[in-house]
Structure formats: structure tokens, C-alpha cells
Design a protein around this motif. Structure first.
Motif, mmCIF file in Angstrom:
data_model
loop_
_atom_site.group_PDB
_atom_site.id
_atom_site.type_symbol
_atom_site.label_atom_id
_atom_site.label_comp_id
_atom_site.label_asym_id
_atom_site.label_seq_id
_atom_site.Cartn_x
_atom_site.Cartn_y
_atom_site.Cartn_z
ATOM 1 N N ASN A 53 -42.054 35.994 -14.607
ATOM 2 C CA ASN A 53 -43.343 35.582 -15.201
ATOM 3 C C ASN A 53 -43.631 33.839 -14.883
ATOM 4 O O ASN A 53 -44.415 33.589 -14.419
ATOM 5 C CB ASN A 53 -43.234 35.641 -16.307
ATOM 6 N N ASP A 54 -42.887 33.007 -14.754
ATOM 7 C CA ASP A 54 -42.316 31.614 -15.615
ATOM 8 C C ASP A 54 -42.939 31.470 -13.328
ATOM 9 O O ASP A 54 -43.325 30.515 -13.336
ATOM 10 C CB ASP A 54 -40.566 31.175 -15.184
ATOM 11 N N VAL A 60 -47.535 28.191 -16.573
ATOM 12 C CA VAL A 60 -48.688 28.568 -16.915
ATOM 13 C C VAL A 60 -48.928 29.516 -18.104
ATOM 14 O O VAL A 60 -49.819 29.453 -18.653
ATOM 15 C CB VAL A 60 -49.940 27.932 -16.141
ATOM 16 N N HIS A 61 -48.344 30.050 -17.753
ATOM 17 C CA HIS A 61 -48.343 31.562 -18.582
ATOM 18 C C HIS A 61 -48.155 31.207 -20.049
ATOM 19 O O HIS A 61 -48.401 31.989 -21.148
ATOM 20 C CB HIS A 61 -47.398 32.806 -18.203
ATOM 21 N N TYR A 67 -51.652 28.862 -26.380
ATOM 22 C CA TYR A 67 -52.873 29.196 -27.309
ATOM 23 C C TYR A 67 -54.050 29.946 -27.304
ATOM 24 O O TYR A 67 -54.662 29.863 -28.616
ATOM 25 C CB TYR A 67 -54.061 28.812 -25.309
ATOM 26 N N LEU A 68 -53.019 31.180 -26.656
ATOM 27 C CA LEU A 68 -53.915 32.843 -27.861
ATOM 28 C C LEU A 68 -53.117 32.247 -29.298
ATOM 29 O O LEU A 68 -54.125 32.625 -30.363
ATOM 30 C CB LEU A 68 -53.985 33.331 -27.217
ATOM 31 N N VAL A 69 -52.061 32.575 -29.284
ATOM 32 C CA VAL A 69 -51.974 31.986 -30.898
ATOM 33 C C VAL A 69 -51.832 31.051 -31.598
ATOM 34 O O VAL A 69 -52.832 30.959 -33.304
ATOM 35 C CB VAL A 69 -50.082 32.041 -30.895
ATOM 36 N N VAL A 308 -59.011 33.025 -13.894
ATOM 37 C CA VAL A 308 -57.819 33.825 -13.212
ATOM 38 C C VAL A 308 -57.471 34.773 -14.979
ATOM 39 O O VAL A 308 -56.473 35.931 -14.600
ATOM 40 C CB VAL A 308 -57.125 32.890 -13.364
ATOM 41 N N VAL A 309 -57.491 34.187 -15.867
ATOM 42 C CA VAL A 309 -57.243 34.909 -17.077
ATOM 43 C C VAL A 309 -58.194 34.704 -17.961
ATOM 44 O O VAL A 309 -59.052 34.151 -17.957
ATOM 45 C CB VAL A 309 -56.287 34.197 -17.423
ATOM 46 N N ALA A 310 -58.375 35.940 -18.573
ATOM 47 C CA ALA A 310 -59.803 36.312 -20.091
ATOM 48 C C ALA A 310 -59.180 37.015 -21.411
ATOM 49 O O ALA A 310 -57.788 38.124 -21.115
ATOM 50 C CB ALA A 310 -60.792 36.966 -19.247
#
Length: 317
Positions: A53-54, A60-61, A67-69, A308-310
Motif C-alpha cells: 500500500n505504501d 498517500v493511503h 482524513y477519514l478518521v 481516485v478515491v471516494a
């Protein structure tokens, strides 16, 4: 908000080619086989999942999950409010706030959530729980893949100590949700999870819904599990609307990511599947309509990194 001329029945069937088949990346497979095929993918990548993932996202993940949390869930504000204004206690006592993180095996979202909870309550990450009273807030990690969960359990024990972590091996299949340990790990299928209805305040599923055999069934079960006033948050790779961005994204995804999987994890095929599965998943507006059909209200989404992500959000009333 669905695309014009796209009937709901068709939206709900976009994840399948007919009643007995579905997609596995770009392949068509029997519906009964998809869960096992996806399981093989994640068992294969479990040990290298976070490293990949990194590499794939240049780190960026981590920002997306932060940001989500902190920016969307705002767990710290919710728990701080509950600690000052506790709801009526139940018999037996239960936590005032429960967060369920589905497809969260390695713990990336749940650890961020627990850290925010500890910070809001002024607790150390290694503070031992008081067995005589329930935790004020708990985080439950659920995943269909035991190999991913074992990676998460190992990381959690190192971060928080075994006294704060309930592992799969610590209970029987009929055991109730823990109220004495702040973090617990459960194996389960998102389409029908082993928890009572109206149990959780927040349900998150991050980069996992597209791997579920029937995503609409998972959303329906999320509605069942949430308390009235509870919130569903779905973070998923999505579909950039800008043609230039979409072209560049496709070129990177199909040409670079599988090659990275081969070089870093020795597993090109699994990462080829992960790329293909993104292209088969609902578009942003389609997912809005499916969530609404399953009962959620005030459904909206926010795009990150040019689509790219939602992050999709919906509430149960």
C-alpha cells in the motif's frame, strides 16, 4: 443521484453478470466461488499488504485514512461528548460508543480510531482496562480473511498490549461482543455479520466493499447493524471523471501496480486482480443510489485526489 437512465435493478446487478455468476477482476466466475478466490488473494498478500500500500500510493493511503478518521468520522469529538454526557446505562453495562471496521484485517483504520478515542479520554495506549466496568468506547475489527486478521492482531498486541486486545482465539464462536477490552478481532462475511442488530454507532469499510460478492447485501447488513442515528462510511478506489486523469490512472494501475506486486511481493496476479476489481466497482453516483435503496439517508460522497478515491457517507434514522 444515479446516472440518468440507469434503473436501480441494473445498478444492483452491475456486480454480477447473471444470478449465478459474478466478476473476479476481469473474469466471470460462479458466484459461489468468488469469496474463496478473493480469500486466496488476501491470504497471499497479507504479509506484504501494508508495504505494498505504501509503495503503490507513495504513502498517500495513510493521509486518506488519517482524513477519514480525524476529518470525517471525528471520533474524538463524539467520544468526548459521550464522556461528558453519558447515555443511560444498560443492564448488563455496555460501551457508550461502538465502532465496527469491516474488511479491516490489518488494523489501519481501527488503530487510528482507537488512538483518537484514547486521546479524547486522556488515556495511554497501554492503559489496562478496568474489568469491573465496560470500556467507554470499543473498536471491533471484522474481516472474512483470518490471515489478514492475524496480521492485525499481531500489530495490535505490539501497539496496545495483550490486555487491551481480544483475539479470535480468546473466545468461542457464541461469545458476545467484548465490553471490557477496547479492541477486538472477529472473522465474518460482510454480507451477514455475526453481530446483533442496532449495535454500532459507526460502520466503516475501507477498500473492501468491491471485494464482497454482493456489495448491496453488505450495505443492507450495515444498515441492520447500525443503531438509529448511526453512520456508514465507505472509502473505496473510484472512477476519476476527468478523462486525462482517468487515462493516466489506468496507465499507472495496469502497467505499474502488477509489476510492483511481482517485484516486492512476488505476486503479480493478486495485484492484477486488485486493479481490475476497481474498474468493475460502482461509479460514485451508482453507489449513492444503492445506499439509498438500502435505507440510508443524507447520502453524499467526497472525492479525494481527483476522484481516485471516494468517501461515501450515509445515516440510519
Amino acid at each position: 443521484m444515479a446516472r440518468q437512465g440507469q434503473p436501480l435493478a441494473r445498478l444492483l446487478s452491475t456486480q454480477s453478470t447473471d444470478s449465478t455468476t459474478t466478476h473476479f477482476g476481469s473474469k466471470t466466475v460462479p458466484t459461489s466461488e468468488k469469496a474463496d478466490l478473493v480469500g486466496e488473494v488476501f491470504s497471499s498478500v497479507a504479509g506484504n499488504y501494508d508495504v505494498m500500500n505504501d509503495v503503490m500510493s507513495a504513502g498517500v493511503h495513510r493521509l486518506w485514512k488519517d482524513y477519514l478518521v480525524t476529518g470525517v468520522m471525528r471520533v474524538d469529538e463524539t467520544v468526548a461528548h459521550l464522556s461528558q454526557n453519558p447515555p443511560p446505562q444498560t443492564d448488563p453495562p455496555t460501551p457508550a460508543f461502538r465502532h465496527l471496521d469491516v474488511a479491516g484485517g490489518t488494523g489501519d483504520i481501527s488503530f487510528r480510531s482507537l488512538d483518537a478515542i484514547n486521546k479524547s479520554l486522556g488515556l495511554s495506549s497501554h492503559s489496562p482496562p478496568n474489568p469491573s466496568v465496560p470500556c467507554p468506547a470499543t473498536v471491533t475489527v471484522c474481516d472474512i480473511n483470518p490471515d489478514m486478521l492475524r496480521v492485525g492482531e499481531s500489530r495490535a498486541t505490539s501497539l496496545y498490549g495483550s490486555q487491551n486486545v481480544e483475539k479470535m482465539s480468546d473466545r468461542t464462536p457464541s461469545s458476545p461482543l467484548s465490553s471490557s477490552k477496547p479492541l477486538s478481532f472477529w472473522e465474518g462475511d460482510a454480507q451477514s455479520l455475526p453481530f446483533p442488530s442496532s449495535t454500532f454507532d459507526i460502520y466503516t469499510i475501507c477498500f473492501g466493499l468491491r471485494n464482497v460478492t454482493d456489495p448491496s447485501a453488505a450495505i443492507k447488513d450495515a444498515y441492520r447493524l447500525l443503531k438509529p442515528g448511526g453512520r456508514l462510511l465507505i472509502m473505496e478506489f473510484s472512477h476519476p471523471k476527468n478523462p486525462a486523469v482517468a487515462t493516466a490512472y489506468d496507465a499507472y494501475s495496469f502497467n505499474v501496480i502488477p509489476e510492483m506486486g511481482e517485484r516486492i511481493a512476488g505476486d503479480r496476479d493478486s495485484y492484477q486482480y486488485l486493479v481490475e476489481s476497481i474498474r468493475k466497482f460502482y461509479k460514485q453516483e451508482e453507489l449513492v443510489e444503492v445506499m439509498e435503496e438500502m435505507g440510508f439517508v443524507e447520502v453524499e460522497y467526497e472525492e479525494l485526489n481527483l476522484g481516485v478515491v471516494a468517501i461515501h457517507s450515509g445515516w440510519k434514522i
